[in-house]
Design a protein around this motif. Structure first.
Motif, PDB file in Angstrom:
ATOM      1  N   LYS A  55       0.838  -1.203   0.000  1.00 19.23           N
ATOM      2  CA  LYS A  55       0.000   0.000   0.000  1.00 19.23           C
ATOM      3  C   LYS A  55       0.873   1.253   0.000  1.00 19.23           C
ATOM      4  CE  LYS A  55      -3.673   2.371   2.430  1.00 19.23           C
ATOM      5  NZ  LYS A  55      -4.480   2.493   3.621  1.00 19.23           N
ATOM      6  N   ALA A  56       1.889   1.267   0.838  1.00 16.12           N
ATOM      7  CA  ALA A  56       2.786   2.421   0.904  1.00 16.12           C
ATOM      8  C   ALA A  56       3.536   2.606  -0.419  1.00 16.12           C
ATOM      9  CB  ALA A  56       3.779   2.253   2.058  1.00 16.12           C
ATOM     10  N   LEU A  57       4.000   1.518  -1.002  1.00 21.04           N
ATOM     11  CA  LEU A  57       4.712   1.608  -2.281  1.00 21.04           C
ATOM     12  C   LEU A  57       3.805   2.141  -3.391  1.00 21.04           C
ATOM     13  CD1 LEU A  57       6.795  -1.692  -2.290  1.00 21.04           C
ATOM     14  CD2 LEU A  57       7.694   0.640  -2.297  1.00 21.04           C
ATOM     15  N   MET A  58       2.560   1.691  -3.406  1.00 18.44           N
ATOM     16  CA  MET A  58       1.644   2.113  -4.466  1.00 18.44           C
ATOM     17  C   MET A  58       1.172   3.560  -4.297  1.00 18.44           C
ATOM     18  SD  MET A  58      -0.487  -1.252  -5.604  1.00 18.44           S
ATOM     19  CE  MET A  58      -0.586  -2.191  -4.099  1.00 18.44           C
ATOM     20  N   GLU A  59       1.175   4.068  -3.072  1.00 19.19           N
ATOM     21  CA  GLU A  59       0.782   5.459  -2.853  1.00 19.19           C
ATOM     22  C   GLU A  59       1.803   6.428  -3.436  1.00 19.19           C
ATOM     23  OE1 GLU A  59       0.153   5.764   1.360  1.00 19.19           O
ATOM     24  OE2 GLU A  59      -1.854   4.867   1.229  1.00 19.19           O
ATOM     25  N   ASN A  60       3.053   6.038  -3.477  1.00 16.60           N
ATOM     26  CA  ASN A  60       4.121   6.898  -3.987  1.00 16.60           C
ATOM     27  C   ASN A  60       4.824   6.266  -5.188  1.00 16.60           C
ATOM     28  OD1 ASN A  60       3.906   8.843  -1.800  1.00 16.60           O
ATOM     29  ND2 ASN A  60       4.665   7.190  -0.517  1.00 16.60           N
ATOM     30  N   MET A  61       4.078   5.523  -5.984  1.00 15.10           N
ATOM     31  CA  MET A  61       4.662   4.711  -7.044  1.00 15.10           C
ATOM     32  C   MET A  61       5.198   5.549  -8.198  1.00 15.10           C
ATOM     33  SD  MET A  61       2.808   1.435  -8.803  1.00 15.10           S
ATOM     34  CE  MET A  61       1.287   2.308  -9.106  1.00 15.10           C
ATOM     35  N   THR A  62       6.458   5.326  -8.537  1.00 13.11           N
ATOM     36  CA  THR A  62       7.041   5.957  -9.722  1.00 13.11           C
ATOM     37  C   THR A  62       7.307   4.925 -10.810  1.00 13.11           C
ATOM     38  OG1 THR A  62       9.265   5.744  -8.808  1.00 13.11           O
ATOM     39  CG2 THR A  62       8.117   7.840  -8.426  1.00 13.11           C
ATOM     40  N   ASN A  63       7.474   3.649 -10.428  1.00 15.07           N
ATOM     41  CA  ASN A  63       7.722   2.590 -11.399  1.00 15.07           C
ATOM     42  C   ASN A  63       6.829   1.395 -11.073  1.00 15.07           C
ATOM     43  OD1 ASN A  63       8.658   0.458 -12.962  1.00 15.07           O
ATOM     44  ND2 ASN A  63      10.785   1.105 -12.812  1.00 15.07           N
ATOM     45  N   PRO A  64       5.673   1.286 -11.747  1.00 16.90           N
ATOM     46  CA  PRO A  64       4.755   0.187 -11.435  1.00 16.90           C
ATOM     47  C   PRO A  64       5.346  -1.193 -11.725  1.00 16.90           C
ATOM     48  CG  PRO A  64       4.024   1.360 -13.393  1.00 16.90           C
ATOM     49  CD  PRO A  64       5.152   2.150 -12.807  1.00 16.90           C
ATOM     50  N   PHE A  65       6.277  -1.280 -12.675  1.00 14.62           N
ATOM     51  CA  PHE A  65       6.904  -2.565 -12.974  1.00 14.62           C
ATOM     52  C   PHE A  65       7.796  -3.018 -11.819  1.00 14.62           C
ATOM     53  CE2 PHE A  65       5.543  -1.134 -17.078  1.00 14.62           C
ATOM     54  CZ  PHE A  65       5.139  -2.301 -17.712  1.00 14.62           C
ATOM     55  N   ALA A  66       8.497  -2.084 -11.203  1.00 14.15           N
ATOM     56  CA  ALA A  66       9.335  -2.419 -10.052  1.00 14.15           C
ATOM     57  C   ALA A  66       8.468  -2.865  -8.870  1.00 14.15           C
ATOM     58  CB  ALA A  66      10.194  -1.225  -9.654  1.00 14.15           C
ATOM     59  N   VAL A  67       7.364  -2.180  -8.638  1.00 15.29           N
ATOM     60  CA  VAL A  67       6.461  -2.561  -7.541  1.00 15.29           C
ATOM     61  C   VAL A  67       5.854  -3.928  -7.819  1.00 15.29           C
ATOM     62  CG1 VAL A  67       4.393  -1.931  -6.243  1.00 15.29           C
ATOM     63  CG2 VAL A  67       6.006  -0.152  -6.939  1.00 15.29           C
ATOM     64  N   ALA A  68       5.459  -4.177  -9.061  1.00 15.40           N
ATOM     65  CA  ALA A  68       4.892  -5.481  -9.429  1.00 15.40           C
ATOM     66  C   ALA A  68       5.917  -6.590  -9.203  1.00 15.40           C
ATOM     67  CB  ALA A  68       4.424  -5.468 -10.882  1.00 15.40           C
ATOM     68  N   SER A  69       7.156  -6.346  -9.577  1.00 10.97           N
ATOM     69  CA  SER A  69       8.207  -7.351  -9.393  1.00 10.97           C
ATOM     70  C   SER A  69       8.437  -7.623  -7.910  1.00 10.97           C
ATOM     71  CB  SER A  69       9.501  -6.885 -10.058  1.00 10.97           C
ATOM     72  OG  SER A  69      10.495  -7.869  -9.934  1.00 10.97           O
ATOM     73  N   TRP A  70       8.496  -6.567  -7.114  1.00 14.50           N
ATOM     74  CA  TRP A  70       8.684  -6.743  -5.672  1.00 14.50           C
ATOM     75  C   TRP A  70       7.515  -7.525  -5.073  1.00 14.50           C
ATOM     76  CZ3 TRP A  70       5.610  -5.140  -1.596  1.00 14.50           C
ATOM     77  CH2 TRP A  70       6.141  -5.368  -0.327  1.00 14.50           C
ATOM     78  N   LEU A  71       6.294  -7.134  -5.424  1.00 12.47           N
ATOM     79  CA  LEU A  71       5.115  -7.826  -4.897  1.00 12.47           C
ATOM     80  C   LEU A  71       5.143  -9.305  -5.266  1.00 12.47           C
ATOM     81  CD1 LEU A  71       1.905  -5.646  -5.314  1.00 12.47           C
ATOM     82  CD2 LEU A  71       2.506  -7.063  -3.359  1.00 12.47           C
ATOM     83  N   HIS A  72       5.483  -9.586  -6.516  1.00 14.81           N
ATOM     84  CA  HIS A  72       5.556 -10.970  -6.964  1.00 14.81           C
ATOM     85  C   HIS A  72       6.579 -11.740  -6.137  1.00 14.81           C
ATOM     86  CE1 HIS A  72       6.252 -14.452  -9.490  1.00 14.81           C
ATOM     87  NE2 HIS A  72       5.138 -14.167 -10.153  1.00 14.81           N
ATOM     88  N   LEU A  73       7.739 -11.147  -5.936  1.00 17.41           N
ATOM     89  CA  LEU A  73       8.805 -11.796  -5.184  1.00 17.41           C
ATOM     90  C   LEU A  73       8.373 -12.124  -3.756  1.00 17.41           C
ATOM     91  CD1 LEU A  73      11.806 -12.673  -4.777  1.00 17.41           C
ATOM     92  CD2 LEU A  73      12.241 -10.303  -4.100  1.00 17.41           C
ATOM     93  N   VAL A  74       7.846 -11.148  -3.046  1.00 20.10           N
ATOM     94  CA  VAL A  74       7.533 -11.380  -1.630  1.00 20.10           C
ATOM     95  C   VAL A  74       6.346 -12.313  -1.461  1.00 20.10           C
ATOM     96  CG1 VAL A  74       8.643  -9.271  -0.799  1.00 20.10           C
ATOM     97  CG2 VAL A  74       6.197  -9.224  -1.356  1.00 20.10           C
ATOM     98  N   LEU A  75       5.358 -12.221  -2.346  1.00 20.28           N
ATOM     99  CA  LEU A  75       4.227 -13.148  -2.238  1.00 20.28           C
ATOM    100  C   LEU A  75       4.623 -14.572  -2.606  1.00 20.28           C
ATOM    101  CD1 LEU A  75       1.216 -11.068  -3.569  1.00 20.28           C
ATOM    102  CD2 LEU A  75       1.510 -12.017  -1.268  1.00 20.28           C
ATOM    103  N   ALA A  76       5.434 -14.705  -3.648  1.00 18.30           N
ATOM    104  CA  ALA A  76       5.894 -16.040  -4.036  1.00 18.30           C
ATOM    105  C   ALA A  76       6.736 -16.655  -2.920  1.00 18.30           C
ATOM    106  CB  ALA A  76       6.690 -15.970  -5.332  1.00 18.30           C
ATOM    107  N   ARG A  77       7.577 -15.837  -2.274  1.00 23.25           N
ATOM    108  CA  ARG A  77       8.416 -16.344  -1.192  1.00 23.25           C
ATOM    109  C   ARG A  77       7.598 -16.669   0.055  1.00 23.25           C
ATOM    110  NH1 ARG A  77      13.979 -16.578  -2.187  1.00 23.25           N
ATOM    111  NH2 ARG A  77      14.551 -18.074  -0.660  1.00 23.25           N
TER     112      ARG A  77
END
Length: 149
Positions: free
Chosen positions: A54-76
């Motif tokens: 939520k915090a990352l998306m509120e100040n998002m400058t690169n949605p691809f980077a946020v998507a990659s991070w989200l994918h990583l942490v949820l997959a892990r």
């Protein structure tokens, strides 16, 4: 009933995490064994992931980077007994959708590259995964465009 899930003699409603089923998940890879989030910590880990996302998306400058991070942490975290990949791709698509991009779409012929890219994110290199997301989007858009003819 085809949708019923049972853990031993007990019914497990869809959406319940591994905290309910008390499964610890391991995956054997060519480079070693990966242990996912212990079932005792899944719910608290999901809460922390949601707060951070939520915090990352509120100040998002690169949605691809946020998507990659989200994918990583949820997959892990691997919060569910089944459907983790589908849920992870769906949730990781949220920052992309908010920025006006299509959701993550990985075709069957991309699966090998997708898995290799995921392994790269574990080492801190998100570039191949972001490229995989982009390639999947482009392929999906091209297929949709092809339907017009």
């Amino acid at each position: 009933m085809a949708t019923a899930r049972f853990h031993g003699p007990h019914y497990v409603p869809p959406g319940d995490t591994r905290t309910t089923t008390r499964h610890t998940v391991y995956v054997n890879t060519p480079t070693g064994r990966i242990k996912f989030c212990p079932y005792t910590m899944v719910d608290s880990e999901l809460l922390a992931i949601c707060r951070s996302a939520k915090a990352l998306m509120e100040n998002m400058t690169n949605p691809f980077a946020v998507a990659s991070w989200l994918h990583l942490v949820l997959a892990r975290c691997h919060p569910f007994d089944d459907g983790n990949g589908r849920v992870t791709r769906l949730v990781a698509s949220i920052p992309l959708l908010l920025a006006g991009y299509p959701p993550i779409c990985i075709s069957l012929d991309q699966r090998s590259a997708y898995w290799q890219a995921i392994n790269e994110t574990y080492t801190g290199n998100h570039g191949p995964f972001i490229q995989c997301i982009f390639d999947g989007m482009k392929r999906a858009i091209d297929r949709v465009e092809g339907l017009k003819d």
